[in-house]
Design a protein around this motif. Structure first.
Motif, PDB file in Angstrom:
ATOM      1  N   LEU B 100       0.616  -1.341  -0.063  1.00 14.50           N
ATOM      2  CA  LEU B 100       0.168  -0.056  -0.145  1.00 14.50           C
ATOM      3  C   LEU B 100       0.596   1.110  -0.121  1.00 14.50           C
ATOM      4  CD1 LEU B 100      -3.145  -0.510   2.444  1.00 14.50           C
ATOM      5  CD2 LEU B 100      -3.324  -0.200  -0.201  1.00 14.50           C
ATOM      6  N   ILE B 101       1.747   1.292   0.987  1.00 10.76           N
ATOM      7  CA  ILE B 101       2.729   2.512   0.842  1.00 10.76           C
ATOM      8  C   ILE B 101       3.800   2.477  -0.237  1.00 10.76           C
ATOM      9  CG2 ILE B 101       4.767   3.763   2.177  1.00 10.76           C
ATOM     10  CD1 ILE B 101       3.563   2.224   4.756  1.00 10.76           C
ATOM     11  N   GLY B 102       3.943   1.522  -0.841  1.00 12.71           N
ATOM     12  CA  GLY B 102       4.909   1.587  -2.106  1.00 12.71           C
ATOM     13  C   GLY B 102       3.838   1.963  -3.430  1.00 12.71           C
ATOM     14  N   SER B 103       2.722   1.721  -3.067  1.00 17.90           N
ATOM     15  CA  SER B 103       2.049   2.305  -4.312  1.00 17.90           C
ATOM     16  C   SER B 103       1.531   3.485  -4.299  1.00 17.90           C
ATOM     17  CB  SER B 103       0.458   1.447  -4.393  1.00 17.90           C
ATOM     18  OG  SER B 103      -0.214   2.062  -3.219  1.00 17.90           O
ATOM     19  N   THR B 104       1.843   4.519  -3.498  1.00 17.01           N
ATOM     20  CA  THR B 104       1.640   5.745  -3.202  1.00 17.01           C
ATOM     21  C   THR B 104       3.150   6.616  -4.016  1.00 17.01           C
ATOM     22  OG1 THR B 104       2.920   6.020  -0.971  1.00 17.01           O
ATOM     23  CG2 THR B 104       0.327   5.874  -1.174  1.00 17.01           C
ATOM     24  N   VAL B 105       4.058   5.883  -4.170  1.00 15.33           N
ATOM     25  CA  VAL B 105       5.354   6.345  -4.240  1.00 15.33           C
ATOM     26  C   VAL B 105       5.342   6.994  -5.792  1.00 15.33           C
ATOM     27  CG1 VAL B 105       7.847   5.751  -5.192  1.00 15.33           C
ATOM     28  CG2 VAL B 105       6.849   5.040  -3.011  1.00 15.33           C
ATOM     29  N   THR B 110       7.473  14.787  -8.623  1.00 17.24           N
ATOM     30  CA  THR B 110       9.076  14.916  -8.501  1.00 17.24           C
ATOM     31  C   THR B 110       9.695  15.981  -9.492  1.00 17.24           C
ATOM     32  OG1 THR B 110       8.785  13.881 -10.871  1.00 17.24           O
ATOM     33  CG2 THR B 110       9.142  12.362  -8.845  1.00 17.24           C
ATOM     34  N   ASP B 111       8.984  17.025  -9.409  1.00 14.92           N
ATOM     35  CA  ASP B 111       9.691  18.418 -10.095  1.00 14.92           C
ATOM     36  C   ASP B 111      10.846  18.597  -9.072  1.00 14.92           C
ATOM     37  OD1 ASP B 111       7.830  18.121 -11.433  1.00 14.92           O
ATOM     38  OD2 ASP B 111       6.771  19.924 -11.144  1.00 14.92           O
ATOM     39  N   ASN B 112      10.861  18.583  -7.827  1.00 11.02           N
ATOM     40  CA  ASN B 112      11.895  19.045  -6.978  1.00 11.02           C
ATOM     41  C   ASN B 112      13.170  18.319  -7.238  1.00 11.02           C
ATOM     42  OD1 ASN B 112      11.604  21.293  -5.637  1.00 11.02           O
ATOM     43  ND2 ASN B 112      10.712  20.184  -3.601  1.00 11.02           N
ATOM     44  N   PHE B 113      13.121  17.067  -7.490  1.00 13.16           N
ATOM     45  CA  PHE B 113      14.216  16.100  -7.588  1.00 13.16           C
ATOM     46  C   PHE B 113      14.709  16.299  -8.968  1.00 13.16           C
ATOM     47  CE2 PHE B 113      11.090  14.065  -4.821  1.00 13.16           C
ATOM     48  CZ  PHE B 113      11.218  14.474  -3.640  1.00 13.16           C
ATOM     49  N   THR B 114      13.966  16.355  -9.975  1.00 17.52           N
ATOM     50  CA  THR B 114      14.425  16.182 -11.278  1.00 17.52           C
ATOM     51  C   THR B 114      14.756  17.717 -11.814  1.00 17.52           C
ATOM     52  OG1 THR B 114      12.192  16.179 -12.152  1.00 17.52           O
ATOM     53  CG2 THR B 114      13.392  14.308 -12.086  1.00 17.52           C
TER      54      THR B 114
END
Lengths: 89, 180
Positions: B100-105, B110-114
């Motif tokens: 469940l937690i993994g499905s939220t990833v 991701t704008d911040n990271f890329t």
């Protein structure tokens, strides 16, 4: 090109760390596990140094130094614990 | 994700599962140290060397020694089996939770990271003010330090009081208790 080579070496070292993990889990004696974690720590230092070169950030070397010191501390603490159970400090 | 990242994911996953499954507590602590090494490498790979340094000092160093001092009060399990038997209902519940937690990833912006143009910030006005005015207001070069120690100084002071009170309470309890 050179960055790719360093990153590939780091990846291979991480895979080797997984192989060392077999000894850490299987044992059979506690000394095997201590030495295995020691090897993992040394591995980590090398990987950190490789990442420092590959990602062009020399500050990673500081973490590598901290690890080299901690690795020693960890091995001494666990060894002391196994020799005389209960007296770590 | 790079090859190093994928290999590190495998390493961290194996150490985490092994920490849970090993029967002997001392072995679990040693393998947990290995897990900590992997996590610190991960933080460093994700360009957060300060978090990696903290993980190295706290996770691999202090926690291991504290846990060793703690298990000095316990006894070792009898028998030669290395791995503990698995409690399947609990394992299923944990597995479902992890999925469940993994499905939220994938839904994390991701704008911040890329390096996107629109950073994902909860309160852009407040954050922007802090980032621009920190040095002029407080004379502190590190924005995080300035927020903790200058803008929210009373908040941090209150936290320190709470931690100090908890420490004093623990000391009082430990000194009056009589172990027979």
């Amino acid at each position: 090109m050179l960055e790719t080579a360093f990153l590939t070496t780091a990846a291979v070292l991480v895979v080797l760390a997984i192989a060392v993990l077999y000894r850490a889990i299987k044992g059979p004696t506690m000394q095997d596990r201590v030495i295995a974690v020691n090897v993992l720590g040394t591995n980590t230092v090398v990987i950190l140094a490789l990442l420092a070169v590959a990602l062009d950030s020399p500050s990673f070397l500081d973490i590598a130094l901290v690890y080299a010191l901690l690795n020693f501390l960890l091995a001494v603490a666990i060894s002391k614990f196994t020799v005389k159970r209960g007296e770590v400090i | 994700m790079s090859a190093v990242g994928i290999a590190l994911v495998a390493f961290v996953a194996v150490t985490a599962v092994a920490t849970v499954l090993v029967r002997d507590v001392l072995s679990a602590i040693i393998i947990f140290g290995a897990y900590s090494l992997g996590m610190a490498l991960f933080y460093t790979l994700l360009l957060a060397p300060d978090v990696g340094l903290t993980e190295a000092a706290i996770g691999a160093g202090v926690t291991t020694i504290l846990l060793l001092v703690t298990i000095a009060k316990t006894t070792r399990p009898i028998g030669d089996r290395v791995l503990a038997s698995i409690n399947w209902p609990a394992a299923v519940v944990v597995g479902v939770l992890a999925v469940l937690i993994g499905s939220t990833v994938p839904y994390i912006p991701t704008d911040n990271f890329t390096g996107g143009l629109t950073p994902v910030i909860a309160n852009p006005n407040v954050t922007g003010y802090y980032l621009e005015m920190t040095y002029a207001d407080t004379g502190v070069t590190n924005a995080v330090t300035a927020v903790l120690a200058a803008y929210r100084g009373f908040d941090t002071f209150g936290e320190a009081v709470v931690v100090f009170a908890a420490g004093v309470a623990v000391l009082v309890v430990l000194h009056t208790e009589v172990f027979s």
